[in-house]
Design a protein around this motif. Structure first.
Motif: not given
Length: 389
Positions: A311-316
Motif C-alpha cells: 500500500v501507499f506509505d503515510e507520507a504519500t
C-alpha cells in the motif's frame, strides 16, 4: 484396566530377535517375536530425526546407570504383547545393539555396539527395565495411549487418529505415506509441509480426499483392505499442481492444494503462460505475499487481496490528501472524487484524513503502480465499493 509390574526383563531380552524395519510400516519385534514394538496405532520412529541426539541419549543414560523411564506393554494374548508406551526408547536400544548408529565415548570417538568393550556391552544388555503390562478393552487401551506422554514428545493429531482408528487402513496408509524411504517423498515435499515420520503426509492425503473430514473418513474406511481411493485422489492433486505450475517455488509448500484442486481443476491453463505470470509476480516489488500468487493466477488474476499488494506509505497519502483537499475546496466540491460526482449530501463534503483510504487510480492488477502519481484518496465507503475495478 489391569496392570502388572515387571522388573526382570533386560535389554537383552527385549531386543532378542530385533530387526529394524527401514520401511517403517507395521512391525519391529522383540522378546523373540513375542513383543510387537511398533503396533499399527503407534507413531513412527522419530528419535533419529534430530540428528540422533535423542537415541544417543537413551544409550548414554543406560551406560551411566540412569533410569530411562517407565515402559508400558499391552497384553494381547497369553504369550504376546505390544508396546503401548516406550517404543522410541526400545527401538533406540535395538538399533544400537544391531549397529545402526554410534555414540561418542569419553574421548569424542564414535563407538558402535559391536566395537565396544565387553564390560560396556554387558552393562547395556543386562540393564533391567521397569515395565507395566496392561490388560483391558481396546477402547481403554486406546484412551490410555492418547493420554500418556512419558518421553516428552506429545503425539500430534494424526498420530492420535492412527491410534483411535487402527486397523488395516491405517497400516496401509502408513506404509505409503509415512515411509521416509518412499521415492515420491521428495516430490511431495515440494507441495506438502511437514514430515513423513510425524504422519503429516498421511494427514494431508486424508484431508484432501475427505474434504477436511478426516475422522469421518478414517472411521468409515478403518477395516478396508486397500487405500486405492486415497492414493488415486492424492496423486491426482499432485499431478494437477505440477502440470499447471511447472516452476517449483518454496512458497508452494503447505498451500491448500486439495481445496484449490476442487475449485479450479476443471479450468484450462497454459503452463507456459502460467510460468511467465509466476515469474512476473515474483519479480514485482509490490507483491508482499508470494504464497498468494498461485491462487491469484488460478482465479484469473483478479483477487489482488491474495497478493497483499504493498500500500501507499503515510507520507504519500498525506501529500495526496493535502493536494486533493485544497483543489476540492477551491471548486466547492467533495475531496472524494466519487462523492463529488454524486447527487447526495456528500457531494460537497470535505472528509478528514482518517475518514479516507488510499486507492490506485489505475488498478495494480492492470498495470497501475504504487506511486504518488497513481494515488487518490477516497472516502472509505467508495474505496470499499471500488474494489479492483
Amino acid at each position: 484396566m489391569k496392570t502388572t509390574l515387571k522388573t526382570n526383563i533386560t535389554v537383552k531380552d527385549i531386543c532378542e530377535g530385533f530387526v529394524y524395519n527401514e520401511l517403517e510400516g507395521k512391525g519391529l519385534f522383540g522378546l523373540s517375536g513375542k513383543l510387537t514394538i511398533q503396533p499399527e496405532y503407534q507413531r513412527n520412529y522419530i528419535y533419529a530425526s534430530d540428528g540422533g541426539k535423542k537415541e544417543m541419549a537413551v544409550i548414554e543414560s543406560v551406560l551411566k546407570g540412569y533410569p530411562i523411564g517407565l515402559i508400558y506393554f499391552n497384553k494381547v494374548s497369553e504369550s504376546n504383547s505390544e508396546v503401548l508406551d516406550g517404543q522410541q526408547r526400545i527401538t533406540s536400544l535395538g538399533r544400537f545393539i544391531t549397529d545402526k548408529f554410534a555414540i561418542k565415548d569419553e574421548n569424542g570417538m564414535e563407538q558402535y555396539f559391536g566395537g565396544m568393550a565387553k564390560d560396556k556391552q554387558a552393562k547395556i544388555l543386562e540393564t533391567k527395565l521397569t515395565i507395566y503390562e496392561c490388560e483391558g478393552k481396546e477402547s481403554e487401551i486406546k484412551e490410555w495411549f492418547k493420554t500418556i506422554n512419558i518421553v516428552g514428545v506429545p503425539i500430534n493429531a494424526q498420530e492420535e487418529r492412527n491410534a483411535v482408528y487402527s486397523g488395516s487402513f491405517v497400516t496401509l496408509g502408513k506404509e505409503e505415506f509415512s515411509n521416509s524411504q518412499n521415492a515420491n517423498i521428495q516430490k511431495w515435499s515440494a507441495y506438502i509441509k511437514g514430515s513423513a515420520n510425524r504422519q503429516e503426509f498421511l494427514e494431508c492425503a486424508l484431508d484432501w480426499v475427505s474434504k477436511g473430514h478426516i475422522d469421518d473418513y478414517m472411521s468409515h474406511h478403518r477395516f478396508d483392505k486397500n487405500i486405492t481411493e486415497l492414493k488415486k485422489y492424492f496423486n491426482s492433486v499432485i499431478d494437477w499442481v505440477s502440470s499447471v505450475f511447472t516452476d517449483v517455488e518454496s512458497e508452494m509448500r503447505g498451500l491448500e492444494w486439495g481445496r484449490l484442486y476442487e475449485e479450479y481443476r476443471k479450468k484450462a491453463y497454459n503452463p507456459s503462460k502460467v510460468s511467465v505470470e509466476v515469474q512476473k509476480l515474483y519479480a514485482d516489488p509490490y507483491v508482499n505475499n508470494r504464497k498468494g500468487i498461485f491462487e491469484y493466477i488460478l482465479g484469473g488474476s483478479v483477487d489482488t487481496k491474495l497478493l497483499e499488494v504493498r500500500v501507499f506509505d503515510e507520507a504519500t497519502k498525506k501529500a495526496v490528501y493535502a493536494t486533493q483537499t485544497a483543489k476540492a475546496k477551491k471548486k466547492g466540491e467533495s475531496n472524494c472524487p466519487h462523492c463529488a460526482i454524486g447527487h447526495d449530501a456528500n457531494k460537497s463534503k470535505i472528509w478528514n484524513f482518517v475518514e479516507m483510504d488510499a486507492d490506485h487510480v489505475a488498478a495494480w492488477s492492470k498495470g497501475g503502480k504504487t506511486a504518488s502519481k497513481n494515488c487518490q484518496m477516497l472516502c472509505k465507503t467508495h474505496n470499499r465499493a471500488k474494489g479492483n475495478r
